[in-house]
Design an enzyme around this catalytic site. Structure first.
Site, PDB file in Angstrom:
ATOM      1  N   GLY A  31       0.815  -1.217   0.000  1.00 44.42           N
ATOM      2  CA  GLY A  31       0.000   0.000   0.000  1.00 44.42           C
ATOM      3  C   GLY A  31       0.845   1.262   0.000  1.00 44.42           C
ATOM      4  O   GLY A  31       2.009   1.229  -0.372  1.00 44.42           O
ATOM      5  N   ALA A  32       0.223   2.394   0.430  1.00 43.53           N
ATOM      6  CA  ALA A  32       0.853   3.720   0.323  1.00 43.53           C
ATOM      7  C   ALA A  32       1.361   3.881  -1.119  1.00 43.53           C
ATOM      8  O   ALA A  32       2.543   4.115  -1.375  1.00 43.53           O
ATOM      9  CB  ALA A  32       1.977   3.903   1.344  1.00 43.53           C
ATOM     10  N   GLY A  36       5.020   4.150  -9.182  1.00 50.39           N
ATOM     11  CA  GLY A  36       5.815   2.922  -9.392  1.00 50.39           C
ATOM     12  C   GLY A  36       4.941   1.688  -9.258  1.00 50.39           C
ATOM     13  O   GLY A  36       4.979   0.779 -10.107  1.00 50.39           O
ATOM     14  N   HIS A  37       4.095   1.651  -8.228  1.00 52.10           N
ATOM     15  CA  HIS A  37       3.178   0.520  -8.048  1.00 52.10           C
ATOM     16  C   HIS A  37       2.238   0.422  -9.254  1.00 52.10           C
ATOM     17  O   HIS A  37       1.978  -0.664  -9.766  1.00 52.10           O
ATOM     18  CB  HIS A  37       2.320   0.717  -6.798  1.00 52.10           C
ATOM     19  CG  HIS A  37       3.073   0.672  -5.504  1.00 52.10           C
ATOM     20  ND1 HIS A  37       3.170   1.755  -4.673  1.00 52.10           N
ATOM     21  CD2 HIS A  37       3.749  -0.332  -4.879  1.00 52.10           C
ATOM     22  CE1 HIS A  37       3.860   1.438  -3.589  1.00 52.10           C
ATOM     23  NE2 HIS A  37       4.242   0.177  -3.699  1.00 52.10           N
ATOM     24  N   GLN A  61       8.252  -9.083   7.827  1.00 53.72           N
ATOM     25  CA  GLN A  61       9.427  -8.652   7.048  1.00 53.72           C
ATOM     26  C   GLN A  61      10.073  -7.382   7.602  1.00 53.72           C
ATOM     27  O   GLN A  61      11.056  -6.900   7.043  1.00 53.72           O
ATOM     28  CB  GLN A  61       9.084  -8.490   5.568  1.00 53.72           C
ATOM     29  CG  GLN A  61       8.276  -7.271   5.213  1.00 53.72           C
ATOM     30  CD  GLN A  61       7.890  -7.275   3.752  1.00 53.72           C
ATOM     31  OE1 GLN A  61       7.072  -8.079   3.313  1.00 53.72           O
ATOM     32  NE2 GLN A  61       8.471  -6.392   2.966  1.00 53.72           N
ATOM     33  N   GLN A 150      12.108  -3.804  -9.965  1.00 53.37           N
ATOM     34  CA  GLN A 150      13.577  -3.874  -9.885  1.00 53.37           C
ATOM     35  C   GLN A 150      14.128  -2.972  -8.782  1.00 53.37           C
ATOM     36  O   GLN A 150      15.242  -3.162  -8.304  1.00 53.37           O
ATOM     37  CB  GLN A 150      14.197  -3.467 -11.227  1.00 53.37           C
ATOM     38  CG  GLN A 150      15.685  -3.788 -11.288  1.00 53.37           C
ATOM     39  CD  GLN A 150      16.436  -2.925 -12.275  1.00 53.37           C
ATOM     40  OE1 GLN A 150      16.029  -2.822 -13.427  1.00 53.37           O
ATOM     41  NE2 GLN A 150      17.518  -2.310 -11.848  1.00 53.37           N
ATOM     42  N   ASP A 152      13.568  -3.130  -5.855  1.00 58.42           N
ATOM     43  CA  ASP A 152      13.992  -4.040  -4.784  1.00 58.42           C
ATOM     44  C   ASP A 152      14.746  -5.201  -5.439  1.00 58.42           C
ATOM     45  O   ASP A 152      14.221  -6.319  -5.543  1.00 58.42           O
ATOM     46  CB  ASP A 152      12.769  -4.513  -3.999  1.00 58.42           C
ATOM     47  CG  ASP A 152      12.051  -3.349  -3.352  1.00 58.42           C
ATOM     48  OD1 ASP A 152      12.566  -2.818  -2.362  1.00 58.42           O
ATOM     49  OD2 ASP A 152      10.987  -2.935  -3.863  1.00 58.42           O
ATOM     50  N   GLN A 155      15.284  -8.434  -3.564  1.00 51.53           N
ATOM     51  CA  GLN A 155      13.983  -9.065  -3.320  1.00 51.53           C
ATOM     52  C   GLN A 155      13.515  -9.821  -4.567  1.00 51.53           C
ATOM     53  O   GLN A 155      12.929 -10.889  -4.459  1.00 51.53           O
ATOM     54  CB  GLN A 155      12.967  -7.999  -2.919  1.00 51.53           C
ATOM     55  CG  GLN A 155      11.553  -8.516  -2.774  1.00 51.53           C
ATOM     56  CD  GLN A 155      10.640  -7.499  -2.136  1.00 51.53           C
ATOM     57  OE1 GLN A 155      10.609  -7.372  -0.930  1.00 51.53           O
ATOM     58  NE2 GLN A 155       9.880  -6.766  -2.934  1.00 51.53           N
ATOM     59  N   SER A 189       9.161   5.590  -3.697  1.00 51.02           N
ATOM     60  CA  SER A 189       9.038   4.637  -2.599  1.00 51.02           C
ATOM     61  C   SER A 189       8.005   5.159  -1.616  1.00 51.02           C
ATOM     62  O   SER A 189       7.891   6.378  -1.417  1.00 51.02           O
ATOM     63  CB  SER A 189      10.397   4.493  -1.894  1.00 51.02           C
ATOM     64  OG  SER A 189      10.225   3.912  -0.616  1.00 51.02           O
TER      65      SER A 189
END
Ligand code: AMP
Length: 284
Positions: A31-32, A36-37, A61, A150, A152, A155, A189
């Site tokens: 969320g937030a 990018g999302h 996490q 990418q 992350d 990740q 972010s």
């Protein structure tokens, strides 16, 4: 857009939809939301009949409990943003739904070397938490395509490894999408909203330092250029976790570059209590 909260209901719906309609693309988030999302949703829409997104701030996490407490939550705005981006199904589970047996004593994933370097080293337990939530989400949603950023970098490698460990390599395709940046180069972010105004201006230095490495890296020892990049951050008041150059496929750290191997420059650093990460792949 339909919103689901219960894993069983969502699982049953998606099994039916898959048979009727076809491929499912999945975009997991905490969320937030920012652009990018939404770029991941865009990519998923282009390749799938149904796009499923999730919002879940995963407690397992966060190696730092304060970071978890302060993680930004903007649920109502997020729902509107997902709907506007064309998400078909939004999953918003509770902690109990994701971890029905509690958050202690959960499965351990053998991530090998990946868990010992960079984010793995500086955030102990972080990637185990990522695997716990992602493993559970993949079991519930079972998408054909998964979309991750990418931004992350490590990740992405961990999630690919998880998909392999779950025996799903041939069933779920992991799609890695490029990092979206603000005009000054700062990687978007959710944590950027927590930066103090004076820190927000300094924050772009992290991408500038990585770009400096990308544009100036030469074959030979990497120490000097890494120190120059670190100096750029120190001058702006960053507290550095790491600035490293690593093999882009294994994340093995590179002290001496042959000038040919594909490498990635990665950095993690704090401005006050906000931890920022970024990376840039260096193509030869
Ligand atoms: P998060 O909500 O931070 O867990 O991120 C959810 C997904 O969005 C992850 O796959 C991230 O890598 C991805 N993501 C985060 N920031 C960006 C960005 N600036 N550009 C593209 N993808 C991103």
């Amino acid at each position: 857009m339909i919103i689901y909260k219960k894993p069983e209901d969502l699982h049953n719906l998606l099994e039916k939809k898959k048979k009727e309609k076809g491929e499912i693309g999945f975009v997991p988030t905490m969320g937030a939301l920012h652009a990018g999302h939404l770029s991941l949703v865009d990519a998923a829409k282009k390749q799938n009949k149904i796009v499923v997104c999730s919002i879940f701030v995963n407690p397992t996490q966060f190696n730092d409990p304060e970071d978890f407490k302060k993680y930004p939550v903007t649920l109502e705005k997020d729902i509107l943003m997902f709907e506007g981006a064309g998400c078909d199904v939004l999953f918003i589970p509770s902690v109990e739904d994701i971890y029905p047996n509690g958050i202690n004593d959960l499965a351990h994933y053998d991530l090998g070397f990946l868990e010992t370097v960079l984010e793995g080293k500086f955030r102990p337990g972080h990637f185990q938490g990522v695997c716990m939530v992602m493993g559970r989400l993949l079991e519930i949603i079972f998408p054909n395509n998964l979309y991750i950023g990418q931004k992350d970098y490590q990740q992405c490698m961990v999630i690919k490894k998880l998909v392999e460990l779950m025996g799903l390599k041939n069933k779920i395709k992991v799609n890695i999408c490029p990092t979206l940046r603000e005009e000054d180069g700062l990687a978007m972010s959710s944590r950027n909203t927590r930066l103090l105004p004076q820190d927000r201006i300094k924050a772009a230095t992290i991408s500038k330092a990585l770009r400096y490495i990308k544009e100036n890296l030469k074959a030979g020892e990497t120490n000097k250029i890494k120190n120059e990049a670190k100096e750029m951050l120190l001058q702006k008041g960053f507290l550095i976790d790491y600035v490293e150059i690593a093999n882009a496929d294994t994340l093995g750290l590179i002290e001496n570059w042959d000038g040919k191997k594909k490498v990635v420059a990665l950095a993690a650093a704090f401005l006050n209590d906000v931890r920022l990460i970024d990376n840039m792949v260096i193509n030869t």
